[in-house]
Design an enzyme around this catalytic site. Structure first.
Site, PDB file in Angstrom:
ATOM      1  N   HIS A   4       0.880  -1.186   0.000  1.00  0.00           N
ATOM      2  CA  HIS A   4       0.000   0.000   0.000  1.00  0.00           C
ATOM      3  C   HIS A   4       0.912   1.230   0.000  1.00  0.00           C
ATOM      4  O   HIS A   4       1.605   1.490  -0.975  1.00  0.00           O
ATOM      5  CB  HIS A   4      -0.925  -0.106   1.220  1.00  0.00           C
ATOM      6  N   HIS A  50      -1.988  -2.491  -9.872  1.00  0.00           N
ATOM      7  CA  HIS A  50      -3.001  -1.900  -8.994  1.00  0.00           C
ATOM      8  C   HIS A  50      -4.192  -2.822  -8.915  1.00  0.00           C
ATOM      9  O   HIS A  50      -4.550  -3.460  -9.912  1.00  0.00           O
ATOM     10  CB  HIS A  50      -3.451  -0.527  -9.524  1.00  0.00           C
ATOM     11  N   ASP A 110       2.725   5.484  -7.007  1.00  0.00           N
ATOM     12  CA  ASP A 110       3.920   5.478  -6.168  1.00  0.00           C
ATOM     13  C   ASP A 110       5.230   5.532  -6.943  1.00  0.00           C
ATOM     14  O   ASP A 110       6.233   6.020  -6.439  1.00  0.00           O
ATOM     15  CB  ASP A 110       3.912   4.243  -5.261  1.00  0.00           C
TER      16      ASP A 110
HETATM   17  N1  COA Z   1       5.409  -6.660 -10.129  1.00  0.00           N
HETATM   18  C1  COA Z   1       5.406  -7.859 -10.737  1.00  0.00           C
HETATM   19  N2  COA Z   1       4.300  -8.571 -10.947  1.00  0.00           N
HETATM   20  C2  COA Z   1       3.135  -8.046 -10.533  1.00  0.00           C
HETATM   21  C3  COA Z   1       3.068  -6.792  -9.909  1.00  0.00           C
HETATM   22  C4  COA Z   1       4.259  -6.101  -9.708  1.00  0.00           C
HETATM   23  N3  COA Z   1       4.259  -4.922  -9.125  1.00  0.00           N
HETATM   24  N4  COA Z   1       1.789  -6.505  -9.614  1.00  0.00           N
HETATM   25  C5  COA Z   1       1.068  -7.548 -10.024  1.00  0.00           C
HETATM   26  N5  COA Z   1       1.892  -8.465 -10.594  1.00  0.00           N
HETATM   27  C6  COA Z   1       1.501  -9.734 -11.169  1.00  0.00           C
HETATM   28  C7  COA Z   1       1.373 -10.791 -10.066  1.00  0.00           C
HETATM   29  O1  COA Z   1       2.594 -11.448  -9.819  1.00  0.00           O
HETATM   30  C8  COA Z   1       0.333 -11.684 -10.635  1.00  0.00           C
HETATM   31  O2  COA Z   1       0.932 -12.452 -11.649  1.00  0.00           O
HETATM   32  P1  COA Z   1       0.551 -13.996 -11.837  1.00  0.00           P
HETATM   33  O3  COA Z   1      -0.921 -13.971 -12.193  1.00  0.00           O
HETATM   34  O4  COA Z   1       1.460 -14.433 -12.912  1.00  0.00           O
HETATM   35  O5  COA Z   1       0.799 -14.634 -10.502  1.00  0.00           O
HETATM   36  C9  COA Z   1      -0.627 -10.694 -11.315  1.00  0.00           C
HETATM   37  O6  COA Z   1       0.189  -9.588 -11.696  1.00  0.00           O
HETATM   38  C10 COA Z   1      -1.759 -10.247 -10.413  1.00  0.00           C
HETATM   39  O7  COA Z   1      -1.185  -9.699  -9.236  1.00  0.00           O
HETATM   40  P2  COA Z   1      -1.873  -9.621  -7.815  1.00  0.00           P
HETATM   41  O8  COA Z   1      -0.828  -9.343  -6.789  1.00  0.00           O
HETATM   42  O9  COA Z   1      -2.748 -10.815  -7.610  1.00  0.00           O
HETATM   43  O10 COA Z   1      -2.798  -8.375  -8.020  1.00  0.00           O
HETATM   44  P3  COA Z   1      -3.548  -7.636  -6.859  1.00  0.00           P
HETATM   45  O11 COA Z   1      -4.699  -6.958  -7.474  1.00  0.00           O
HETATM   46  O12 COA Z   1      -3.787  -8.507  -5.691  1.00  0.00           O
HETATM   47  O13 COA Z   1      -2.416  -6.624  -6.368  1.00  0.00           O
HETATM   48  C11 COA Z   1      -1.061  -4.883  -5.920  1.00  0.00           C
HETATM   49  C12 COA Z   1      -2.391  -5.299  -6.538  1.00  0.00           C
HETATM   50  C13 COA Z   1      -0.985  -3.366  -5.923  1.00  0.00           C
HETATM   51  C14 COA Z   1      -0.967  -5.389  -4.488  1.00  0.00           C
HETATM   52  C15 COA Z   1       0.086  -5.492  -6.757  1.00  0.00           C
HETATM   53  O14 COA Z   1       0.019  -5.015  -8.079  1.00  0.00           O
HETATM   54  C16 COA Z   1       1.434  -5.191  -6.144  1.00  0.00           C
HETATM   55  O15 COA Z   1       1.872  -5.917  -5.236  1.00  0.00           O
HETATM   56  N6  COA Z   1       2.122  -4.105  -6.614  1.00  0.00           N
HETATM   57  C17 COA Z   1       3.361  -3.713  -6.021  1.00  0.00           C
HETATM   58  C18 COA Z   1       3.112  -2.899  -4.756  1.00  0.00           C
HETATM   59  C19 COA Z   1       2.621  -1.508  -5.064  1.00  0.00           C
HETATM   60  O16 COA Z   1       3.143  -0.827  -5.933  1.00  0.00           O
HETATM   61  N7  COA Z   1       1.618  -1.080  -4.284  1.00  0.00           N
HETATM   62  C20 COA Z   1       1.061   0.252  -4.390  1.00  0.00           C
HETATM   63  C21 COA Z   1      -0.320   0.201  -4.933  1.00  0.00           C
HETATM   64  S1  COA Z   1      -0.942   1.831  -5.260  1.00  0.00           S
END
Ligand code: COA
Length: 379
Positions: A225, A264, A315
């Site tokens: 987050h 996201h 971010d």
């Molecule tokens: N880097 C690499 N791969 C990513 C990614 C990232 N930042 N964000 C998502 N993915 C990939 C996941 O590994 C997953 O791949 P898979 O299907 O091959 O396993 C797919 O995309 C879906 O990701 P998931 O984590 O299930 O999506 P979510 O909706 O639960 O997560 C976030 C959203 C924001 C938690 C996720 O994108 C993330 O962890 N981002 C990095 C942290 C971040 O920047 N947070 C700030 C948000 S404003």
């Protein structure tokens, strides 16, 4: 197990679940821009100030000029810290995570100026919006330089100007003040994100505003987050060129590592805030004569899109913008706290106005009912 729970399938991470109503912002709605109370984030970023946005969120309308002048004066008058809070900030270790400093400061202020003593949620929202920069930078300077700074900084009327002035000890340039002001606007509100939802859950028990915001800060702290901008900065700094970054990121992706600042939960086709903050980061990079970090960031952006179809979220380029404003990386997430306090507070007011205890159900996955074994019959 309740019948309702047994009939349902749990939705992982509550993805796509509408957990309530809000009139505060539209996030990821098909065909709609991100708006705060109906105003486009693009218009707000270009034409409003952060104080106008706080006012809009808390009071439901944009302030007229005289309202804004009065509101700015009110916020300035609320920047001072009570002596017991200064003492607490002095007692916290210099090595503390600065988000924890704000979390503790919020909780401590709740004991010194409690809501029960005739302060309403608006008053507490204004107090916290005005005093979080003071708490953070009072703690920072006391432990860094042994100085007890004056936090009111009346000559610097906006939150962004106060922050940059208190941090650097010199008045910010117009570009720097505007860049931080815009970053605050972009971070102010975002519907039912994890920290805001935390605030609403806490307030739904009829708890107080300080408890809700303290909880919100706790939820914001994590790297999935609010902590993502610090992770993004550390990543960018690891590389000396775009080519090196490409090799490094490919390795991370091969190991299925997450690249902080990308992806996201709601925006699967791009975060509307990202291009705005990217534009500012570019301006600041040019001003600073940067030839390394911004090109590295753009290469990572291109690679993540081509390899994973992922877009930068707010971010990623916020990290660069803050960096070029001379803000130390470990103060990035506290900036998010300062900005989001306005949105959290507006949600607290909204939840209270139509409150019902938030208490969902779980799908039970544990053992079936079984006999209780006496202590000497257990393995
Ligand atoms: N880097 C690499 N791969 C990513 C990614 C990232 N930042 N964000 C998502 N993915 C990939 C996941 O590994 C997953 O791949 P898979 O299907 O091959 O396993 C797919 O995309 C879906 O990701 P998931 O984590 O299930 O999506 P979510 O909706 O639960 O997560 C976030 C959203 C924001 C938690 C996720 O994108 C993330 O962890 N981002 C990095 C942290 C971040 O920047 N947070 C700030 C948000 S404003």
């Amino acid at each position: 197990m309740s019948d309702t729970a047994s009939a349902q399938k749990a939705v992982s991470g509550l993805e796509g679940i509408a957990a309530g109503e809000t009139a505060l912002s539209t996030v990821g709605k098909e065909g709609l821009d991100l708006t705060y109370r109906g105003y486009s984030i693009r218009d707000l970023a270009e034409q409003a100030s952060f104080e106008e946005v706080i006012y809009l969120l808390l009071y439901g309308k944009l302030p007229a000029r005289a309202d804004l002048d009065r509101y700015r004066s009110l916020l300035i008058s609320l920047r001072d810290l009570p002596t017991p809070l200064r003492v607490i900030l002095e007692q916290l270790p210099p090595t503390a995570n600065p988000v924890d400093v704000l979390r503790t400061g919020c909780s401590a202020l709740g004991t010194l100026e409690p809501e029960e003593d005739g302060r309403d949620a608006h008053a507490i929202a204004n107090r916290l919006c005005a005093s979080f920069p003071s708490m953070l930078l009072y703690w920072f300077h006391f432990h860094r330089n042994g100085r007890r700074i004056e936090t009111r900084a009346e000559a610097h009327p906006t939150v962004a100007e106060q922050f940059l002035y208190l941090l650097h000890g010199v008045p910010p340039s117009a570009l720097h003040a505007r860049a931080l002001d815009t970053a605050f606007i972009l971070h102010a509100e975002h519907e039912f994100n994890a920290s805001t939802f935390t605030c609403r859950v806490i307030i739904s028990t009829l708890s107080d505003s300080y408890s809700a915001i303290t909880g919100g800060i706790g939820a914001l702290r994590g790297p999935l987050h609010g902590g993502a901008d610090e992770g993004a900065m550390k990543l960018l700094e690891r590389f000396s060129s775009p080519d090196e970054a490409e090799v490094g990121i490919r390795k991370m992706l091969a190991k299925k590592e997450k690249i902080l600042g990308f992806g996201h939960r709601v925006y699967k086709h791009g975060d509307p805030r990202a291009p705005i903050i990217k534009g500012l980061a570019k301006q600041l990079a040019e001003e600073a004569g940067d030839r390394r970090l911004f090109p590295i960031a753009e290469r990572i952006e291109k690679l993540l899109y081509s390899e994973k179809g992922l877009y930068p979220n707010i971010d990623f380029y916020s990290a660069l913008a803050y960096h070029f404003l001379g803000i130390p990386t470990f103060l990035f997430t506290p900036l998010f706290v300062i900005a989001r306090t306005s949105g959290w507070s507006a949600h607290i007011l909204e939840q209270r106005a139509h409150n019902r205890l938030i208490r969902p159900v779980a799908v039970y996955t544990g053992p079936a009912p079984r006999p209780f074994p006496a202590i000497d019959q257990r393995s």
